[in-house]
Design an enzyme around this catalytic site. Structure first.
Site, short mmCIF file in Angstrom:
data_model
loop_
_atom_site.label_atom_id
_atom_site.label_comp_id
_atom_site.label_asym_id
_atom_site.label_seq_id
_atom_site.Cartn_x
_atom_site.Cartn_y
_atom_site.Cartn_z
N ASP A 191 0.42 -0.92 0.48
CA ASP A 191 0.14 0.29 0.03
C ASP A 191 0.29 1.58 -0.08
O ASP A 191 2.39 1.25 0.03
CB ASP A 191 -0.76 -0.30 1.14
CG ASP A 191 -0.04 0.15 2.41
OD1 ASP A 191 0.97 0.50 2.52
OD2 ASP A 191 -1.37 0.42 3.89
N CYS A 212 3.06 -2.83 4.37
CA CYS A 212 2.58 -1.91 4.25
C CYS A 212 3.35 -0.36 4.77
O CYS A 212 4.60 -0.58 5.43
CB CYS A 212 1.18 -2.55 5.00
SG CYS A 212 1.01 -2.77 6.09
N GLY A 257 -1.08 -5.33 8.70
CA GLY A 257 -2.32 -5.36 8.00
C GLY A 257 -2.51 -6.13 6.91
O GLY A 257 -3.02 -6.69 6.86
N HIS A 300 12.33 -22.24 10.60
CA HIS A 300 11.02 -22.48 10.86
C HIS A 300 9.58 -22.43 10.31
O HIS A 300 8.95 -23.49 11.33
CB HIS A 300 11.57 -21.79 12.77
CG HIS A 300 12.40 -22.96 12.78
ND1 HIS A 300 13.02 -22.15 14.16
CD2 HIS A 300 13.82 -23.04 12.65
CE1 HIS A 300 13.73 -22.17 14.49
NE2 HIS A 300 14.77 -22.38 13.96
N HIS A 337 9.64 -28.69 12.33
CA HIS A 337 8.56 -27.97 12.14
C HIS A 337 8.05 -28.58 11.52
O HIS A 337 6.98 -27.91 11.25
CB HIS A 337 10.31 -26.74 11.80
CG HIS A 337 10.90 -26.53 12.25
ND1 HIS A 337 10.78 -25.68 13.76
CD2 HIS A 337 12.54 -26.73 12.57
CE1 HIS A 337 12.14 -25.11 14.52
NE2 HIS A 337 13.51 -26.37 13.51
#
Ligand code: RB5
Length: 147
Positions: free
Chosen positions: A7, A64, A69, A97, A132
């Site tokens: 953004d 962003c 977000g 991981h 993992h």
């Protein structure tokens, strides 16, 4: 191909990463935004996340203001593990991981130079698997039951 999106708050980081990709001949697609004018991050996150989820793109990078977000939005797409990274250790660890497939960063948090550095680390680090993988499988089970 690496899918890129941002953004207005992450626009300059995206441009710095693009310049690095151009210099190194790394294939990418820019899903916008294309200026510092204010835009909503969720639709851009969705486009990049879909490209990664359907394997049009190998990995994604979303920026962003905070990286938060846009990562929350990307993580609503099935199969996406989008991670906000603020230092080199996190860039390495989230690949090794978490098998993260989208790197998220904040233009109001880190510098353009750091964004390029974390991108290099993220793209160069392999998932370690082993214990993992069990944890990734548990995350996938949560996703199947709740998304
Ligand atoms: C936009 O002002 C800002 O809220 C956005 O870039 C991001 O930081 C959201 O998490």
């Amino acid at each position: 191909m690496i899918a890129l999106g941002a953004d207005h708050g992450g626009f300059l980081l995206k441009e710095a990463i693009k310049a690095y990709f151009e210099k190194e001949g790394i294939a990418y697609r820019d899903y916008g935004t294309y200026s510092e004018d204010s835009v909503d991050y969720a639709p851009i996150a969705e486009q990049v996340a879909r490209a990664v989820a359907d394997q049009t793109a190998e990995k994604g990078i979303l920026c962003c203001g905070t990286g938060i977000g846009i990562s929350i939005a990307a993580n609503k797409v099935r199969g996406i593990r989008a991670a906000v990274v603020v230092n080199a250790f996190c860039a390495q660890a989230t690949r090794a991981h978490n098998d993260a497939n989208i790197l998220c960063m904040g233009g109001r948090v880190i510098t353009e130079q750091e964004a390029v550095e974390f991108t290099k680390i993220f793209l160069a680090t392999e998932f370690e698997g082993g214990r993992h993988q069990r944890r990734i499988d548990q995350i996938a089970a949560i996703e199947r039951e709740n998304l």
